[in-house]
Design an enzyme around this catalytic site. Structure first.
Site, PDB file in Angstrom:
ATOM      1  CE1 TYR A  57      17.738 -88.231 -31.079  1.00  0.00           C
ATOM      2  CE2 TYR A  57      18.287 -86.147 -30.048  1.00  0.00           C
ATOM      3  CZ  TYR A  57      18.318 -86.988 -31.141  1.00  0.00           C
ATOM      4  OH  TYR A  57      18.928 -86.576 -32.293  1.00  0.00           O
ATOM      5  CG  ASP A 208       5.196 -92.328 -53.229  1.00  0.00           C
ATOM      6  OD1 ASP A 208       4.418 -91.817 -52.393  1.00  0.00           O
ATOM      7  OD2 ASP A 208       6.261 -91.788 -53.591  1.00  0.00           O
TER       8      ASP A 208
END
Ligand SMILES: *Cc1c(COP(=O)(O)O)cnc(C)c1O
Length: 428
Positions: A57, A208
């Site tokens: 994490y 994009d």
């Protein structure tokens, strides 16, 4: 001879799942994969995705984490960031978006408020859902205004983006964000023209480039730098990396983008994916990748020529990039019927709307094909007439309901593909 299972632990723990992975390897080995958003990653990228980095994490960014134990993870992410900046020539790169759609959502979070206007290409014209299309959260939470392509008798402009429409809509609607790029756009994106319009109306221009990032990295498509404020891309299409995404920008937007990705939209980054992105970017920076990108385009052009010679109608009359959009109306076969038949023939495509499609999106007039995967397998332009001939036979068999013709093509496809191995695939 029986080979030992290549995944002994998975095979022992979950034979059912292991068998499915094995079957997928077989399928990817034996078929001609023409879905333009798919590819085959390298063995190095495959290895990087299956590492203990996935156990970590690490909310936050290198040097600014909310968790300890980041000695190695910080360096992994920094490598990915620095390589992205170098390859695309940008001042800032965020490598944490989970995929292309969340990356685009982060751009909304950074530059618009709910209810504000965004301008993007309409889905049936070749745009992506996340460019403000109605069924997407982006078209529900924001006011999506959509541009399209021209329908003209002139082959130079037919099927191309209508910049008069884009400019008129931008002036009238004053969007906060303009999206350019798409999922079914066979022609070069004119980033300079979009940049001029965005500057005139004070909009943030998001390029994009999910489909064409590998072509840009390899010099086979113009770069959106310096015309776009933000560049969004997936990493798993022509860029040939793991499933993930990048958001890149000039330094002035760095803070807004980073805040939007984390803590705005996401929690912990997928570090095994970040590692594999770093590997893919290293590969994309090597000279061989330039050859790959140019070969993808050469193959698509050769395939388009061979299809035209067989009487297929292509949207915009051809291609500049990796993608060919076929309008099957003149062949008297709906796109979905053709796609499903081709799948039975070992040729994997997707059914797709064509601009001004009179049919419904779930049952449209076209199929969309592309050359990134077959180029990764090593097929060259000399093979494209054969590919076009198979597509022709498959479409004719779909029209005539001729299952034995489809089975014959499937056998020929498998035989050819056996000579073109790819990483992670069975070869025997
Ligand atoms: C593929 C694609 C996306 C979405 O990427 P996902 O990883 O599928 O979420 C966004 N924009 C464009 C133009 C795409 O082609």
């Amino acid at each position: 001879m029986t080979l030992p299972p290549s995944r002994p632990h998975l095979s022992a723990t979950d034979p059912e799942l292991a068998a499915l992975v094995g079957a997928e390897e077989r399928l990817q080995a034996d078929t001609l994969r023409l879905i333009p958003s798919e590819n085959y990653v390298s063995a190095a990228v495959l290895e990087a995705t299956g590492t203990v980095l996935q156990n970590k994490y690490s909310e936050g960014y290198p040097g600014r984490r909310y968790y300890e134990g980041q000695q190695n993870i910080d360096r992994v992410e920094t490598l990915a960031v620095e390589r992205a900046k170098a390859i695309f020539g940008v001042e800032h790169a965020n490598v944490q978006p989970y995929s292309g759609s969340p990356a685009n959502l982060a751009a909304y979070l950074a530059f618009a408020r709910p209810g504000e206007t965004v301008l993007g290409m309409a889905l049936p014209m070749g745009g992506h859902l996340t460019h403000g299309w109605g069924v997407s959260a982006t078209g529900t939470w924001f006011h999506g205004v959509q541009y399209g392509v021209r329908s003209t008798a002139d082959p130079e402009t037919d099927g191309r983006i209508d910049f008069d429409e884009v400019r008129d809509l931008a002036r009238k609607e004053r969007p906060k964000i303009i999206f350019c790029g798409g999922t079914a756009v066979p022609r070069t994106i004119d980033f300079a023209a979009f940049g001029e319009i965005a500057r005139e109306v004070g909009a943030v221009l998001v390029a994009d480039v999910a489909h064409i990032a590998g072509l840009i990295a390899g010099g086979a498509h113009p770069s959106p730098v310096p015309h776009a404020d933000v560049i969004s891309t997936t990493t798993h299409k022509t860029l040939r990396g793991p499933r993930g995404a990048l958001l890149m920008s000039r330094a002035e937007h760095a803070k807004a983008i980073d805040k939007a990705v984390f803590p705005g939209l996401q929690g912990g980054p997928h570090n095994h994916t970040t590692a594999a992105i770093a590997v893919a970017l290293r590969e994309a920076g090597a000279p061989a990748f330039r050859d790959y990108a140019h070969a993808v385009v050469a193959n698509a052009k050769a395939l388009a020529e061979a299809l035209l010679a067989r009487g297929f109608d292509l949207v915009s009359g051809g291609t500049d990039n990796h993608l060919v959009l076929i309008d099957l109306t003149s062949k008297d076969v709906p796109g979905k019927v053709a796609a499903k038949a081709l799948d039975r023939a070992g040729i994997v495509v997707n059914y797709n709307t064509v601009p001004f499609d009179p049919r419904k999106p779930f049952d449209p007039s076209g199929i969309r094909i592309g050359t990134p995967s077959l180029t990764s397998r090593g097929l060259g332009t000399d093979r494209m007439p054969q590919v076009a001939a198979w597509i022709d036979r498959g479409v004719a068999a779909a029209r005539n309901g001729d299952e034995s013709a489809l089975a014959a093509v499937r056998g020929e496809v498998a035989e050819l593909m056996a000579g073109y191995p790819a990483p992670g695939l069975p070869t025997e």
